[in-house]
Design a protein around this motif. Structure first.
Motif, PDB file in Angstrom:
ATOM      1  N   LEU A 276      -9.449  -8.221   9.797  1.00 46.08           N
ATOM      2  CA  LEU A 276      -8.470  -7.166   9.532  1.00 46.08           C
ATOM      3  C   LEU A 276      -8.090  -6.370  10.771  1.00 46.08           C
ATOM      4  O   LEU A 276      -7.041  -5.720  10.795  1.00 46.08           O
ATOM      5  CB  LEU A 276      -9.010  -6.219   8.453  1.00 46.08           C
ATOM      6  N   GLU A 277      -8.941  -6.403  11.787  1.00 46.83           N
ATOM      7  CA  GLU A 277      -8.651  -5.656  13.013  1.00 46.83           C
ATOM      8  C   GLU A 277      -7.319  -6.080  13.617  1.00 46.83           C
ATOM      9  O   GLU A 277      -6.608  -5.267  14.224  1.00 46.83           O
ATOM     10  CB  GLU A 277      -9.768  -5.862  14.042  1.00 46.83           C
ATOM     11  N   GLY A 278      -6.984  -7.336  13.490  1.00 50.36           N
ATOM     12  CA  GLY A 278      -5.763  -7.833  14.111  1.00 50.36           C
ATOM     13  C   GLY A 278      -4.489  -7.480  13.363  1.00 50.36           C
ATOM     14  O   GLY A 278      -3.391  -7.694  13.873  1.00 50.36           O
ATOM     15  N   ARG A 279      -4.586  -6.948  12.165  1.00 53.68           N
ATOM     16  CA  ARG A 279      -3.402  -6.629  11.356  1.00 53.68           C
ATOM     17  C   ARG A 279      -2.993  -5.176  11.578  1.00 53.68           C
ATOM     18  O   ARG A 279      -3.048  -4.346  10.674  1.00 53.68           O
ATOM     19  CB  ARG A 279      -3.676  -6.895   9.894  1.00 53.68           C
ATOM     20  N   ASP A 282      -0.172  -3.609   9.341  1.00 56.20           N
ATOM     21  CA  ASP A 282      -0.340  -3.806   7.905  1.00 56.20           C
ATOM     22  C   ASP A 282      -1.092  -2.609   7.331  1.00 56.20           C
ATOM     23  O   ASP A 282      -2.304  -2.468   7.502  1.00 56.20           O
ATOM     24  CB  ASP A 282      -1.112  -5.103   7.654  1.00 56.20           C
ATOM     25  N   GLU A 283      -0.368  -1.730   6.629  1.00 56.63           N
ATOM     26  CA  GLU A 283      -0.971  -0.491   6.131  1.00 56.63           C
ATOM     27  C   GLU A 283      -2.097  -0.772   5.134  1.00 56.63           C
ATOM     28  O   GLU A 283      -3.150  -0.126   5.173  1.00 56.63           O
ATOM     29  CB  GLU A 283       0.110   0.374   5.473  1.00 56.63           C
ATOM     30  N   THR A 287      -6.035   0.308   5.573  1.00 56.45           N
ATOM     31  CA  THR A 287      -6.738   1.121   4.570  1.00 56.45           C
ATOM     32  C   THR A 287      -8.051   0.456   4.169  1.00 56.45           C
ATOM     33  O   THR A 287      -9.098   1.106   4.093  1.00 56.45           O
ATOM     34  CB  THR A 287      -5.846   1.309   3.320  1.00 56.45           C
ATOM     35  N   ARG A 288      -7.982  -0.846   3.951  1.00 55.51           N
ATOM     36  CA  ARG A 288      -9.188  -1.591   3.580  1.00 55.51           C
ATOM     37  C   ARG A 288     -10.176  -1.643   4.747  1.00 55.51           C
ATOM     38  O   ARG A 288     -11.386  -1.534   4.552  1.00 55.51           O
ATOM     39  CB  ARG A 288      -8.807  -3.005   3.141  1.00 55.51           C
ATOM     40  N   LEU A 289      -9.647  -1.787   5.955  1.00 50.89           N
ATOM     41  CA  LEU A 289     -10.494  -1.819   7.141  1.00 50.89           C
ATOM     42  C   LEU A 289     -11.275  -0.523   7.281  1.00 50.89           C
ATOM     43  O   LEU A 289     -12.468  -0.537   7.619  1.00 50.89           O
ATOM     44  CB  LEU A 289      -9.628  -2.058   8.382  1.00 50.89           C
ATOM     45  N   ALA A 290     -10.635   0.607   7.016  1.00 56.81           N
ATOM     46  CA  ALA A 290     -11.321   1.903   7.093  1.00 56.81           C
ATOM     47  C   ALA A 290     -12.471   1.959   6.094  1.00 56.81           C
ATOM     48  O   ALA A 290     -13.555   2.484   6.397  1.00 56.81           O
ATOM     49  CB  ALA A 290     -10.329   3.035   6.831  1.00 56.81           C
ATOM     50  N   GLY A 291     -12.246   1.401   4.901  1.00 54.82           N
ATOM     51  CA  GLY A 291     -13.315   1.367   3.908  1.00 54.82           C
ATOM     52  C   GLY A 291     -14.467   0.487   4.341  1.00 54.82           C
ATOM     53  O   GLY A 291     -15.643   0.852   4.203  1.00 54.82           O
ATOM     54  N   LEU A 292     -14.162  -0.682   4.892  1.00 50.74           N
ATOM     55  CA  LEU A 292     -15.208  -1.600   5.350  1.00 50.74           C
ATOM     56  C   LEU A 292     -16.011  -0.986   6.487  1.00 50.74           C
ATOM     57  O   LEU A 292     -17.240  -1.108   6.536  1.00 50.74           O
ATOM     58  CB  LEU A 292     -14.574  -2.917   5.807  1.00 50.74           C
ATOM     59  N   ASP A 345     -11.577   1.344  -0.148  1.00 48.25           N
ATOM     60  CA  ASP A 345     -11.019   2.183   0.906  1.00 48.25           C
ATOM     61  C   ASP A 345     -12.069   3.199   1.335  1.00 48.25           C
ATOM     62  O   ASP A 345     -13.217   3.177   0.860  1.00 48.25           O
ATOM     63  CB  ASP A 345      -9.741   2.882   0.439  1.00 48.25           C
ATOM     64  N   GLU A 346     -11.680   4.079   2.222  1.00 51.98           N
ATOM     65  CA  GLU A 346     -12.651   5.030   2.762  1.00 51.98           C
ATOM     66  C   GLU A 346     -13.128   6.011   1.702  1.00 51.98           C
ATOM     67  O   GLU A 346     -14.290   6.426   1.696  1.00 51.98           O
ATOM     68  CB  GLU A 346     -12.038   5.781   3.939  1.00 51.98           C
ATOM     69  N   GLU A 347     -12.252   6.385   0.777  1.00 54.10           N
ATOM     70  CA  GLU A 347     -12.647   7.298  -0.292  1.00 54.10           C
ATOM     71  C   GLU A 347     -13.749   6.679  -1.153  1.00 54.10           C
ATOM     72  O   GLU A 347     -14.716   7.356  -1.518  1.00 54.10           O
ATOM     73  CB  GLU A 347     -11.428   7.643  -1.157  1.00 54.10           C
ATOM     74  N   PHE A 348     -13.606   5.396  -1.479  1.00 53.37           N
ATOM     75  CA  PHE A 348     -14.657   4.712  -2.233  1.00 53.37           C
ATOM     76  C   PHE A 348     -15.965   4.714  -1.446  1.00 53.37           C
ATOM     77  O   PHE A 348     -17.042   4.992  -1.994  1.00 53.37           O
ATOM     78  CB  PHE A 348     -14.226   3.273  -2.525  1.00 53.37           C
ATOM     79  N   ALA A 349     -15.883   4.397  -0.156  1.00 53.22           N
ATOM     80  CA  ALA A 349     -17.087   4.305   0.670  1.00 53.22           C
ATOM     81  C   ALA A 349     -17.788   5.645   0.802  1.00 53.22           C
ATOM     82  O   ALA A 349     -19.023   5.701   0.939  1.00 53.22           O
ATOM     83  CB  ALA A 349     -16.728   3.760   2.049  1.00 53.22           C
ATOM     84  N   ARG A 350     -17.036   6.718   0.774  1.00 56.50           N
ATOM     85  CA  ARG A 350     -17.644   8.047   0.910  1.00 56.50           C
ATOM     86  C   ARG A 350     -18.110   8.604  -0.433  1.00 56.50           C
ATOM     87  O   ARG A 350     -19.219   9.098  -0.562  1.00 56.50           O
ATOM     88  CB  ARG A 350     -16.641   9.025   1.539  1.00 56.50           C
ATOM     89  N   ASN A 351     -17.260   8.526  -1.448  1.00 53.00           N
ATOM     90  CA  ASN A 351     -17.530   9.223  -2.701  1.00 53.00           C
ATOM     91  C   ASN A 351     -18.300   8.389  -3.723  1.00 53.00           C
ATOM     92  O   ASN A 351     -19.311   8.838  -4.268  1.00 53.00           O
ATOM     93  CB  ASN A 351     -16.215   9.715  -3.323  1.00 53.00           C
ATOM     94  N   ASP A 352     -17.829   7.190  -3.983  1.00 52.87           N
ATOM     95  CA  ASP A 352     -18.490   6.388  -5.015  1.00 52.87           C
ATOM     96  C   ASP A 352     -19.868   5.910  -4.574  1.00 52.87           C
ATOM     97  O   ASP A 352     -20.791   5.826  -5.392  1.00 52.87           O
ATOM     98  CB  ASP A 352     -17.601   5.212  -5.410  1.00 52.87           C
TER      99      ASP A 352
END
Length: 609
Positions: A276-279, A282-283, A287-292, A345-352
């Motif tokens: 995903l780093e290369g995209r 691609d919004e 977003t997914r990269l931030a979560g990962l 996403d990042e919200e899932f990674a932080r909150n859930d």
């Protein structure tokens, strides 16, 4: 080709496997001993610098582990393909030898004189057959063929030899190209985003070669218990190959032990981040990269209870399954399903993830042998403001029903791998996730292994009674804050009277609180219309059937904080998200922990609606 020793290729593969294993052991030592010990006993800038260098070294070892594992599998797969071709070649050579034919270095086959001329009675001369790797679609007419009885057989053998040699050359070319790709930069090894993207490409290429050798044997259509038996029956070498080449398959296969899935998914995580780093433009990918990356950061930071990455994927809105504590070893295991608006996403990674950790920490205060899992294994509804206010029937149960099937499969895996004789398992659903859990419970056989069910901030389960959830009404628990409007979402007939007033409220709520905020705001904006119809409605019914907190449903309602009022300040969004948080709603979090720890008789109860 005849004299090729495939065992030498396999011996070379074993050597690469040893290097791969040593790199993995080195990475493990850095992560679990050096980094953990350093950060637990030291502090300051020097420690931070040392930790950063150790983390980089760990990533380097991870890259070496993965790439060497790919080389090993490539060589083993090459040996298998060539061995089959060699078997066919040797069979053809044995046929020639048995018939006293001569096979030449170029693969042509000479046969001796045989048979007799019809007129002269002279012996028919021998000859030489030139092989072709191409199929012979048409045979020449009998009058034009050599009458020597050996001719046809010699041609058959020559063709078999040509086919075997031709296939061996093609195999050699494919594997040569792959092995040349599996090379590290000449200027030294320093893992970077580009290098991880390259590693993802390497893995994809090797998978293409190893599908028949490895992937076709993965029991994706079997039950979790059968998958566990399959894994247990593999040699250690074969397990290592699966982890090196198919970390995504093994890491997401229910029935595989948690420690194995964790190891596979950590490698898959690095590959996905690299991909995903290369995209850049691609919004969605960013977003997914931030979560990962947020998940990766937490995994690398260690902590207690220990984290296990049990699932990861790109499909749909993203997949991630994280456990705090080892679910195979724990006597108590809870599996929490998040709801509306949840995605990788990042919200899932932080909150859930925090909700699962808070549950594990709380349960361990009552029983140290407890693990808590957050399960994002389905596509929760991703509602925009327009979805909420423009279509009052938008929130259907379709995604919950699909998610229920996957959830039950995962729960079967929890039962298959847990090492306790009778583990205590709790299914937890929050918001729309409670509908998913409810749908799972209403499937034939119920939720596999579940002893208790907890419904939090629920818009309904689709069931009229707790008796329909398969664990008995005394084992269904409900947390419903009085000021959480999701637990009072109107029945659909009421909702149709709210649409006009909901538009402005949803627009404001969406800006403040995201997807759930849009729902809350919409409910606030439509309050007048709702109240106008409320007198005509059945107070037991909410959006997805009977209110789980209502006395008619029959569940055990535990005490939670009411939360701020939903009208005026949009406080209902806060009331909807506080159930797990011991800092915001200590009593609710403690009640959840008691249920998960198997001590539900100690919860504080609240009067049902």
């Amino acid at each position: 080709m005849r004299e090729l020793k495939c065992s030498e290729l396999e011996s070379a593969a074993d050597g690469w496997g040893k290097v791969s294993n040593r790199a993995d052991a080195a990475r493990d030592r850095i992560d679990k001993q050096l980094l953990a010990g350093l950060e637990a006993t030291q502090e300051g800038e020097v420690v931070e610098a040392a930790s950063a260098r150790l983390e980089e070294l760990s990533r380097n070892f991870q890259y070496v582990y993965m790439e060497c594992g790919l080389v090993r599998t490539t060589l083993n797969s090459l040996a298998q393909e060539l061995r089959e071709v060699q078997r066919r070649l040797r069979a053809a050579l044995d046929d020639a030898d048995g018939l006293k034919f001569t096979v030449h270095a170029d693969g042509s086959v000479s046969y001796p004189a045989a048979g007799e001329q019809i007129v002269t009675q002279d012996k028919l001369p021998g000859g030489t057959a030139e092989g072709s790797p191409l199929p012979r679609l048409l045979s020449p007419p009998p009058a034009l063929t050599a009458p020597n009885p050996h001719a046809a057989k010699a041609q058959e053998i020559a063709d078999a030899i040509a086919c075997a040699v031709g296939e061996a050359n093609r195999i050699d070319a494919r594997y040569t190209a792959t092995l040349l790709k599996l090379t590290a930069p000449r200027d030294g090894l320093l893992t970077s985003d580009a290098l991880w993207a390259d590693a993802h490409g390497d893995a994809t290429v090797v998978r293409g070669l190893a599908d028949e050798y490895l992937k076709d044997s993965i029991p994706t259509e079997k039950s979790p218990a059968e998958r566990r038996a399959w894994w247990d029956g593999l040699t250690q070498e074969r397990r290592e190959e699966y982890l090196a080449v198919y970390p995504d398959e093994i890491g997401n296969l229910d029935g595989i032990p948690a420690e194995v899935r964790d190891a596979a998914n950590r490698d898959n995580l690095a590959l996905l981040i690299g991909k995903l780093e290369g995209r850049v433009g691609d919004e969605e990918a960013q977003t997914r990269l931030a979560g990962l990356k947020a998940i990766d950061e937490q995994l690398r930071s260690g902590g207690h209870p220990p984290m296990f990455l049990l699932g990861l994927g790109e499909q749909g809105n993203g997949r991630a399954i994280v456990s705090y504590g080892n679910p195979d070893a724990a006597r108590n295991v809870s599996v929490y399903v998040p709801g509306l608006g949840t995605a990788l996403d990042e919200e899932f990674a932080r909150n859930d993830l925090k909700r699962a950790r808070d549950t594990a920490v709380g349960a361990r205060e009552y029983d140290a042998s407890s693990a808590s899992i957050v399960w994002l294994g389905y596509d929760a509804p991703q509602l925009s403001t327009a979805d909420v206010v423009g279509n009052t029937d938008v929130m259907f149960a379709d995604q919950a029903r699909v998610g229920a099937v996957a959830y039950n499969e995962f729960m079967s895996g929890v039962s298959a791998t847990n090492r306790n004789e009778d583990p205590h398992v709790t299914a937890i659903g929050h918001s729309y996730g409670s509908l998913t859990v409810g749908q799972a419970a209403q499937r034939q056989g119920g939720i596999p292994g579940a002893d208790d069910i907890v419904l939090l901030g629920s818009p309904g389960t689709g069931a009229a009674s707790a008796d329909e959830l398969g664990v008995g009404r005394r084992h269904v628990f409900v947390g419903a804050a009085e000021n959480d409007p999701v637990t009072a979402m109107p029945a659909r007939i009421e909702a149709r009277g709210m649409a006009t007033g909901a538009v402005s409220g949803a627009m404001v709520g969406g800006a403040v609180g995201g997807p759930v905020g849009a729902v809350v705001g919409g409910l606030g904006g439509g309050t007048a219309a709702f109240l106008a119809q409320d007198a005509q409605a059945d107070d037991r019914e909410i959006w997805f059937g009977t209110d789980p907190a209502h006395e008619a449903f029959g569940a055990r309602r535990f005490r939670v904080d009411d939360g701020p009022r939903p009208l005026g300040d949009l406080g209902g969004f806060t009331a909807h998200t506080n159930y797990f948080n011991p800092d915001e709603d200590e009593e609710s979090a403690d009640n959840i922990a008691l249920i998960v720890a198997g001590r539900s008789h100690e919860i504080s109860t609240q009067e049902r609606r």
